[in-house]
Scaffold this motif. Sequence first.
Motif: not given
Length: 490
Positions: A113-127
């Motif tokens: 995994n070459d990325s840092i992820w934020v999974v945001d349930f409130a805004n329904k998106k992954s960045t």
Amino acid sequence: MKNLIFRVSGLFLLLLLNQYCSSPTDNETADETMEMADSPLYDRIQQLFESDSTVSDFIQVSLEEVDPGFWMPELQSPVYATIGEQWVLFGGRKSGLHNMAKDPPAFPNLMANDSIWVVDFANKKSTGVPIPMPYFHQLSGSSMLHYQEGETLYASGGYTSDGTDSVSNWTSDYFFEINVPKLIQYVLSEGANPTLDQIFTKVIRDPFLQVTGGEMMVANGNFYLIGGQNYKGSYLPGNTGDYTSAVRKFRLAQEGNGWAISDTLSVIDSAKLHRRDYTLAEVITSGPDSLGAVIYGGVFTRQGLGYRSPVYLNDLGSGNPNVTLDEQTLQKANFYSAAQVDAVMAFGEFRVSRISILGGITYMVYDPNSGQLAAPDSIPLPFSNLISTYYTNGEDETIELVQTPPQAQMPGYLGANAVFFPLPSLLYGEAASIIDLNKVFEGDPSGPVLVGYMYGGIDSPVQNPMWGNSNYNTSVNSNLYGVYMTLVVP
């Protein structure tokens, strides 16, 4: 046998309940006694244990696939942290079980995994953003040790690449102190801000930290690296790393303009601690040094199997950990690192911890012909579809209860190297991962009650994907599962 197991477990908990209900300590207030008497959970426990029911556990766990409404990254063995409804993920791998042969090679860098992820349930998106280059190899590692304390995440070690090969070939000797809100800000700003020194507030390199496949805990400023190994070079079948066989303790100290580890201590015990890739349960005990841990399972014994006797770790806050082997308990199921639901049942001074392990890799499987658990003759340590639960005082006793049909099973051979994210509203005190069962079943205790989500991990289509002439491909679990608890009544 099932009835006997149930009655023993009931007696264990009922004796504790009666002890604290009938003989309050000097520190127990009238309000605490009333809390026990008025609790629906306590009432249901008494009803169940005073009956002739053959149900093996008064709380049943089940999983149900849920649609988050947005795309999520697919990872196994990641580092993770939570702030509210946001998950942070880095490290781990984008593939299933590593290859057991030389060709193709195991642990290719392309699957890290070459990325840092934020999974945001409130805004329904992954960045996601690429891991910053100064720390790319360190933070893309698999099976890193990590621990969250409030808004701070600590991470160290892991099996990764040193940059000289196309596969993982190095166990990292780095330690990071990470500001989680600032890391989230960095990801959501696509790497624009803040600066790396504001996110990674301490970065330390030391051979003492060179561990993968172990677990980390922090208590009263004391850091613990528990078990694990130092695997040297690229993975080869039949090779093994240098097991630490230890609990390594250290503290952090300022050294000039930087930081270093200090006050190091190694409690070495090859009989108890020669383990890696186990489940570490964080537990709350009734003693003054109340934060403890229990090691369940782990691999490998000299016979190439898993360890069956739990190990208790206490006195962590003092900086002088006590290590105790449970010679009475022989674990049957779910020996490998897997998604786990840590919970505590607390009434005043009374504490019993409850740990559910969701699948993973097991010793025994359910035999539909006998209706019992049995170790398969031809498949050592197969993938698991079992849900196993462990009640413990966190000091010297454990009772294992395994859900067998018609009780709920895992929705496949899942759970190995997966993550359980508890609902923040159900956490016990300031704990980052321990659920308060009184919150789960307060008010109307009818279930099932959603307590969190199982994410990622390895998905195997069969118990043993590499058996005989067959070779079934494993993958990363791509589904999100809600985890539910149901209080069983007679």
